[in-house]
Design a protein around this motif. Structure first.
Motif, short mmCIF file in Angstrom:
data_model
loop_
_atom_site.label_atom_id
_atom_site.label_comp_id
_atom_site.label_asym_id
_atom_site.label_seq_id
_atom_site.Cartn_x
_atom_site.Cartn_y
_atom_site.Cartn_z
N GLY A 23 0.82 -1.20 0.00
CA GLY A 23 0.00 0.00 0.00
C GLY A 23 0.86 1.26 0.00
N VAL A 24 0.23 2.39 -0.22
CA VAL A 24 0.96 3.65 -0.33
C VAL A 24 1.63 4.03 1.00
CG1 VAL A 24 -1.01 5.17 0.15
CG2 VAL A 24 0.88 5.97 -1.29
N HIS A 25 1.02 3.70 2.12
CA HIS A 25 1.63 4.01 3.42
C HIS A 25 2.86 3.15 3.67
CE1 HIS A 25 -1.42 6.85 4.78
NE2 HIS A 25 -2.28 6.08 4.15
N GLN A 26 2.78 1.88 3.29
CA GLN A 26 3.95 1.00 3.41
C GLN A 26 5.07 1.49 2.50
OE1 GLN A 26 1.80 -2.67 2.50
NE2 GLN A 26 2.68 -3.53 4.37
N TRP A 27 4.70 1.88 1.29
CA TRP A 27 5.69 2.41 0.35
C TRP A 27 6.39 3.64 0.93
CZ3 TRP A 27 5.64 7.29 -1.72
CH2 TRP A 27 6.64 7.56 -2.66
N ALA A 28 5.63 4.55 1.53
CA ALA A 28 6.20 5.77 2.10
C ALA A 28 7.14 5.43 3.25
CB ALA A 28 5.08 6.70 2.57
N ARG A 29 6.74 4.52 4.12
CA ARG A 29 7.63 4.12 5.23
C ARG A 29 8.93 3.51 4.70
NH1 ARG A 29 2.53 2.41 7.16
NH2 ARG A 29 1.80 3.77 8.82
N HIS A 30 8.81 2.69 3.68
CA HIS A 30 9.98 2.07 3.07
C HIS A 30 10.89 3.14 2.45
CE1 HIS A 30 12.34 -1.04 1.12
NE2 HIS A 30 12.20 -0.41 -0.03
N SER A 82 3.62 19.41 -1.39
CA SER A 82 2.17 19.26 -1.26
C SER A 82 1.43 20.57 -1.53
CB SER A 82 1.81 18.75 0.14
OG SER A 82 2.32 17.47 0.34
N GLU A 136 -4.52 19.13 8.24
CA GLU A 136 -3.98 17.78 8.31
C GLU A 136 -2.82 17.69 9.30
OE1 GLU A 136 -2.17 14.21 5.53
OE2 GLU A 136 -3.10 15.95 4.57
N ILE A 157 -2.60 15.46 12.77
CA ILE A 157 -1.49 14.56 13.07
C ILE A 157 -0.87 14.93 14.41
CG2 ILE A 157 0.82 13.85 12.34
CD1 ILE A 157 -0.22 14.16 9.42
#
Length: 71
Positions: A2-9, A40, A52, A56
């Motif tokens: 997923g996109v969140h996993q990609w970002a963490r990686h 952004s 946002e 957070i």
């Protein structure tokens, strides 16, 4: 993935490169955050980004219980 996993990686990969360059990790993370916010802004309003970021910041405490959560 997923996109969140990609970002963490992606962040983890960049942090390894940061260590190799000898930069302070905390400063590098702040620089990455600033770069993400700057990028952004091209597609989002300042108010939207601020909302946002505030959300957070308000939810940083992992131990906090929220009224809408059920046990």
């Amino acid at each position: 993935m997923g996109v969140h996993q990609w970002a963490r990686h992606a962040v983890e990969q960049n942090l390894q490169g940061i260590d190799a360059e000898g930069f302070d990790q905390a400063m590098a993370l702040r620089a990455l955050l600033s770069a993400v916010i700057e990028r952004s802004r091209a597609g989002r309003s300042a108010a939207d980004l601020a909302a946002e970021l505030q959300f957070i910041a308000d939810n940083l405490d992992e131990e906090r219980d929220y009224s809408f959560m059920r046990p």
